[in-house]
Structure formats: C-alpha cells, structure tokens
Write a protein that holds these residues in place. Structure first.
Motif, PDB file in Angstrom:
ATOM      1  N   PHE A   1      10.591 -46.187  79.977  1.00 44.74           N
ATOM      2  CA  PHE A   1      10.941 -45.156  80.943  1.00 44.74           C
ATOM      3  C   PHE A   1      11.880 -45.709  82.014  1.00 44.74           C
ATOM      4  CE2 PHE A   1      10.306 -42.683  84.817  1.00 44.74           C
ATOM      5  CZ  PHE A   1      10.527 -41.405  84.342  1.00 44.74           C
ATOM      6  N   TRP A   2      11.582 -46.904  82.497  1.00 41.49           N
ATOM      7  CA  TRP A   2      12.407 -47.505  83.549  1.00 41.49           C
ATOM      8  C   TRP A   2      13.561 -48.321  82.966  1.00 41.49           C
ATOM      9  CZ3 TRP A   2      11.698 -45.550  88.179  1.00 41.49           C
ATOM     10  CH2 TRP A   2      10.445 -44.964  88.486  1.00 41.49           C
TER      11      TRP A   2
ATOM     12  N   SER B   1      -7.412 -52.851  72.830  1.00 46.90           N
ATOM     13  CA  SER B   1      -6.606 -53.581  73.803  1.00 46.90           C
ATOM     14  C   SER B   1      -5.117 -53.305  73.618  1.00 46.90           C
ATOM     15  CB  SER B   1      -6.874 -55.088  73.719  1.00 46.90           C
ATOM     16  OG  SER B   1      -6.284 -55.625  72.560  1.00 46.90           O
ATOM     17  N   LEU B   2      -4.757 -52.884  72.421  1.00 49.48           N
ATOM     18  CA  LEU B   2      -3.352 -52.549  72.165  1.00 49.48           C
ATOM     19  C   LEU B   2      -2.898 -51.357  73.002  1.00 49.48           C
ATOM     20  CD1 LEU B   2      -2.511 -52.938  68.364  1.00 49.48           C
ATOM     21  CD2 LEU B   2      -1.290 -53.897  70.320  1.00 49.48           C
ATOM     22  N   SER B   3      -3.860 -50.517  73.413  1.00 46.29           N
ATOM     23  CA  SER B   3      -3.491 -49.365  74.237  1.00 46.29           C
ATOM     24  C   SER B   3      -2.835 -49.830  75.541  1.00 46.29           C
ATOM     25  CB  SER B   3      -4.730 -48.513  74.536  1.00 46.29           C
ATOM     26  OG  SER B   3      -5.650 -49.291  75.276  1.00 46.29           O
TER      27      SER B   3
ATOM     28  N   VAL C   1      12.993 -54.559  77.054  1.00 42.37           N
ATOM     29  CA  VAL C   1      12.177 -55.639  76.492  1.00 42.37           C
ATOM     30  C   VAL C   1      11.320 -55.169  75.317  1.00 42.37           C
ATOM     31  CG1 VAL C   1      12.062 -57.051  78.579  1.00 42.37           C
ATOM     32  CG2 VAL C   1      10.421 -55.192  78.251  1.00 42.37           C
ATOM     33  N   GLN C   2      11.534 -53.945  74.870  1.00 33.91           N
ATOM     34  CA  GLN C   2      10.637 -53.387  73.849  1.00 33.91           C
ATOM     35  C   GLN C   2      10.680 -54.173  72.544  1.00 33.91           C
ATOM     36  OE1 GLN C   2      12.928 -51.268  75.449  1.00 33.91           O
ATOM     37  NE2 GLN C   2      11.427 -50.741  77.008  1.00 33.91           N
TER      38      GLN C   2
ATOM     39  N   VAL D   1       0.851 -48.737  77.036  1.00 32.58           N
ATOM     40  CA  VAL D   1       1.182 -48.332  78.405  1.00 32.58           C
ATOM     41  C   VAL D   1       2.402 -49.109  78.893  1.00 32.58           C
ATOM     42  CG1 VAL D   1       0.409 -48.345  80.803  1.00 32.58           C
ATOM     43  CG2 VAL D   1      -1.167 -47.650  78.990  1.00 32.58           C
ATOM     44  N   ALA D   2       2.346 -50.421  78.729  1.00 35.25           N
ATOM     45  CA  ALA D   2       3.448 -51.280  79.162  1.00 35.25           C
ATOM     46  C   ALA D   2       4.741 -50.893  78.462  1.00 35.25           C
ATOM     47  CB  ALA D   2       3.103 -52.739  78.875  1.00 35.25           C
ATOM     48  N   PHE D   3       4.615 -50.575  77.191  1.00 33.17           N
ATOM     49  CA  PHE D   3       5.766 -50.192  76.378  1.00 33.17           C
ATOM     50  C   PHE D   3       6.438 -48.946  76.956  1.00 33.17           C
ATOM     51  CE2 PHE D   3       8.061 -48.710  72.690  1.00 33.17           C
ATOM     52  CZ  PHE D   3       8.396 -49.873  72.019  1.00 33.17           C
TER      53      PHE D   3
END
Ligand SMILES: Nc1ncnc2c1ncn2[C@@H]1O[C@H](COP(=O)(O)OP(=O)(O)OP(=O)(O)O)[C@@H](O)[C@H]1O
Ligand SMILES: [Mg+2]
Lengths: 243, 255
Positions: B25-26, B12-14, B30-31, B18-20
C-alpha cells in the motif's frame, strides 16, 4: 673482520621477476667493490633497477644468484636484523610511523637519550624542538630529514640512500650532501646514493655507477662518468639528461 | 505453548500477510524479497528440523563429528571467499576455526559442563562455528588489507632491523580487534539491549530466568574462548604467509 674499515662487495648479483608470464631482469649480473670513506652515486634512467639494487644490498629482497660480501663475509652469515642495522636503507618515499619525531627515532634505537636525539636532529639541520612534534605536522622535506636521522640512529656502517634530497629545497639539499660526505669520511662509511641529478653526483665527488636496464654499464669517478662517458649507454644517458 | 505444528506456522503467516499489504500500500518495494525470504526460511528450517530429529535419535559421536565437519567446511568457505588473492585461505580459516571450536568444546566436555549428547552438543557446535567463522572472516580480511596497503610501513620497520613479528605488530593488533569486535559488543550489551537466543529459548520453554541467565553466561564465555583461539590462529597462520624466512615482505598472491 677488519676493525673499523668497512668493505662491501657485490659479485654477479642478479634479480629477476616473472610477471604475467614474462621474465624481467631487474638487476643483471652486477659486480662491484665499495670502499669506505667514499660516496657512490647510482644514476640511470627511471626503471633502470637502482632501487631494486639497494633493496638487494640490505636484503629486503633476495637475489636469485650472486653474492653480497660485507666485511669479507657472506652477508647471509648475519641475521637479517643485524645486517639491516649495519646496512641502513633510506626509502625513496620516506615513511614515518604515527607519533612524534622522537618516537620515530627511538623506534630505530630504543636507548637514545634526549641529547642524542637533539644531536641527530642537528646533523640533518633541524632544531631540537622538532623532537616532540607530531609527524603529521611536518613538511615533506622535514619528513625526509627525520627519516635520514632515524637511519643514522642505528649507527650503520653502510648507508643506502634512495634519492634522499628529492623533496628538499636547494639549501637543505646542500646541507644533506655535506652531511653524507662528512659522515662517510669521518666514520669511514660506505655511502651509496641514488640520484636522478647528475650535478648532484658531481658535487658529491666520489664514484658514480650508471645503471641501464639492470646492468652496470659504466662506473668511475663521478666527473668522468657524467661529463665524459666512455660507453655508448653512458653517452646516451648524458644526452637524455641534457635534453 | 506446548505442541507447535504446521498449523501454527500458517497462523503466524497472517502477520507476514499484514506486512505484505502494508508495504504494498505504501509502495515500499520489498514484496519480492519478502516472499523469497518466507519460502527460503521455511525450507531451510524445516529441513534442519527434520535432520536434527534424525540426528538426535541416532545420537552417535561420529554423526556429531560429521555435522561439525560440514559446518566448519561451509563456514571456512564463507570466511575465505572474500580474500581471493590469498592462496590457501580456505585451509587457513578451516584449521583456525577447527582449533578454536574443537578445543573449546573439548574443555566443556572434559569439565563435565555438558553431556556428550547430540541434542545438547549440536546447538553448541552451531554457535561455536558461526562465531568462529565471523571472527575468522574479519581477521583475515583486515590483516590482508592492512598488510598489502601498508607495504612501506612494514618494510620501513624491517629496514630498521625489526623482525617480521615487530614489523607487523600494529596491523596484527588491528586485525585482532576487527575479529573480536562483535563478541566484545555482545558481551557489552548482553542482557541490556537484548536477551540472547539461548536464554530467550530457555525462558520461553519455561525455565527459571536465573538458570537461563547462568546458562547464557557459560555460552558467552565459551564463545569468547573459541573466538579468541580462532583469531590467534588466523593471525599466526596468515601473517607468516607475508614474510620469507629472512624477514622479507612478500605478500602472497594467487597467480
Ligand atoms: N615487485 C615488483 N614487481 C614487479 N615489478 C617490479 C617490482 N619491483 C620493481 N619492479 C620493476 O622493476 C623495474 C626497476 O625498478 P626500480 O624501482 O629498481 O627502478 P629505479 O631505477 O629505482 O627507477 P626510479 O628512478 O623510477 O626510481 C621497474 O620497471 C619496476 O616497475
Ligand atoms: Mg627508484
């Protein structure tokens, strides 16, 4: 209890507060007897304790020592609610509850009829139509007069008025002064009124009490206390007011 | 979904990865918070999971009571932390929350709706305490602000011969509404906007949806009861602190 003749006396009334570790005496050992039918003016520099004194008399605040006697009884024998309906208090900045004028008057006295409301409004120089007005639409002076009418609604026998004409024009001021004098005489009320205008105290006649730093430094017929003071503090106050 | 293990969590961490990458990229900054949140949630939930496993295995009343006490204490601290000027706010929140949740829980147990087993009771206690905490927080804060900001209104009513209860009525009502607004909103939108946690859990675990719905209803009524009791207690205990026995307004200030 003596029927009809209200009496009020203060003996050694004292109230101090402690703020930031220092003690400040707001009302300092004040003794005085009031008779009904007379208007008493309370004058003194800002911060002298005039409002604090009124708050003690209707027990919105508790004295540290001393006593208030109302109709020859310790005022603590009455419940605070009962006492405050006998000893009405008009705040220096009047507050009206959200709603209409008549709702405000009925908040003080639920049983008021429409014609009694009109009568109260008439006493303070307002048209009966004002009864249905929302309080938010009133001017400062109108609010002050509504607060005065609301105070009279409970038919108090002592009225404590903290600068009741501060936001009124000269005509309305004279009207309220006449009203106070008249009801004090007709109903034999004890009327105690704080004012920062010595001329107003003189116009009202009666007696004047001069407070300085919480102490009652001079009292007597208004004309004399304000125009020909006997004490040093009285002369200093007169000088302050003139300059 | 039968047996869930750490491997599944890793998978589920994957999603987080993706969100990271997307947020990076944008350039949505919030990282840092994301990483912190991921670690924090992991540590807290795993710890709770282990603790609950032990607690459910021991399954003793004293342990359930202890857990409840800890939750109430932490909740009361949270509820009272914002009203720093109100001395004794912690005890006020604590006793109100305790009354609300313990009384509700006792009724549930007495009527036999729930069995006195740790595995059943502890999740209920969690819901009771967190809802009571939420209600207590909002009620205390609103009442404190309302009364201190409206001194003149209160004293005007007192000066007209009203007692402290009448003089504070408007402000108590507003505070009660503030304390109960989230439970009312919950009851309004429940089932329509979102399925609540307990129900979702039951459906995911393979229960009949109607049964899950009825269970959720019981939980909802239980929370409403606990919240109402808490709010009433908070109001009673708080408002008294603002008045002397002679109906004088004296806001409590911590010196
Ligand atoms: N609750 C309180 N806490 C701290 N100080 C107070 C409190 N009430 C009154 N005071 C102080 O007591 C003093 C007397 O106040 P009071 O309002 O009685 O004066 P006053 O004679 O009515 O003045 P003014 O003419 O400006 O209305 C003031 O210095 C005021 O700041
Ligand atoms: Mg004043």
């Amino acid at each position: 209890m003596t029927e009809g003749h209200t009496t009020l006396s203060l003996s050694h009334l004292t109230r101090a507060i402690t703020a930031n570790g220092t003690r400040r005496v707001l009302v300092d050992d004040i003794s005085y007897s009031f008779a009904c039918g007379t208007v008493y003016s309370v004058v003194g520099p800002s911060g002298a304790g005039k409002s604090s004194l009124l708050r003690l008399i209707n027990r919105l605040d508790e004295p540290d020592s001393g006593e208030v006697r109302y109709n020859d009884r310790d005022y603590r024998e009455l419940s605070p609610q009962e006492l405050r309906r006998h000893i009405g208090y008009l705040f220096q900045t009047p507050y009206l509850f959200p709603g209409t004028v008549s709702e405000n008057l009925r908040f003080a006295e639920a049983s008021l009829t429409d014609s009694q409301i009109a009568g109260l409004l008439d006493q303070v120089g307002l048209e009966p139509g004002v009864a249905s007005a929302d309080v938010d639409t009133l001017s400062g002076g109108e609010k002050q007069r509504i607060a005065m009418a609301r105070l009279l609604a409970t038919q108090p026998s002592v009225i404590l008025l903290d600068e009741p004409t501060s936001s009124l024009d000269p005509t309305s001021t004279r009207g309220i002064e006449k009203l106070i004098k008249r009801i004090a005489e007709e109903r034999c009320l004890v009327a105690i009124m704080v004012t920062h205008e010595p001329e107003q105290a003189v116009r009202l006649g009666g007696e004047t009490l001069l407070l300085v730093k919480g102490r009652l430094v001079e009292h007597g017929p208004s004309e004399q206390v304000l125009n020909d003071p006997q004490s040093d503090e009285g002369r200093r106050y007169k000088g302050m007011e003139l300059s | 979904m039968t047996e869930i293990g750490f491997v599944d969590v890793a998978i589920s961490l994957s999603l987080v990865a993706v969100a990271f990458v997307v947020s990076r990229f944008w350039k949505v900054p919030v990282q840092k918070e994301m990483s912190l949140g991921v670690v924090r949630a992991f540590v807290q939930l795993v710890a709770v999971g282990y603790a609950l496993e032990k607690i459910f295995a021991i399954d003793q009343i004293w342990l359930i009571a202890l857990v409840m006490l800890v939750m109430l204490a932490v909740g009361a601290r949270e509820a009272s932390v914002r009203t720093k000027k109100l001395s004794g706010a912690f005890w006020l929140a604590f006793s109100s929350m305790t009354t609300g949740s313990v009384l509700t829980l006792a009724i549930m147990l007495a009527t036999g709706l729930f069995e006195l087993k740790a595995v059943i009771i502890i999740p209920l206690i969690g819901m009771l305490v967190s809802n009571s905490m939420n209600a207590a927080t909002h009620t205390i804060n609103r009442l404190y602000e309302n009364l201190t900001d409206n001194r003149l209104a209160v004293e005007t009513a007192l000066a007209l011969g009203k007692n402290w209860r009448e003089a504070s009525q408007r402000f108590r009502r507003q505070a009660a509404t503030a304390g109960m607004v989230s439970i009312f909103n919950f009851m309004k939108t429940v089932g329509i906007v979102a399925l609540p946690g307990a129900m979702t859990g039951m459906i995911l675990a393979g229960k009949d949806p109607l049964e899950a719905a009825l269970f959720q209803l019981i939980i909802g009524y239980m929370l409403l009861s606990a919240v109402t009791l808490t709010v009433v207690m908070v109001l009673e205990l708080t408002v008294r602190r603002f008045f002397t026995p002679h109906d004088q307004f004296r806001p409590p200030v911590r010196l």
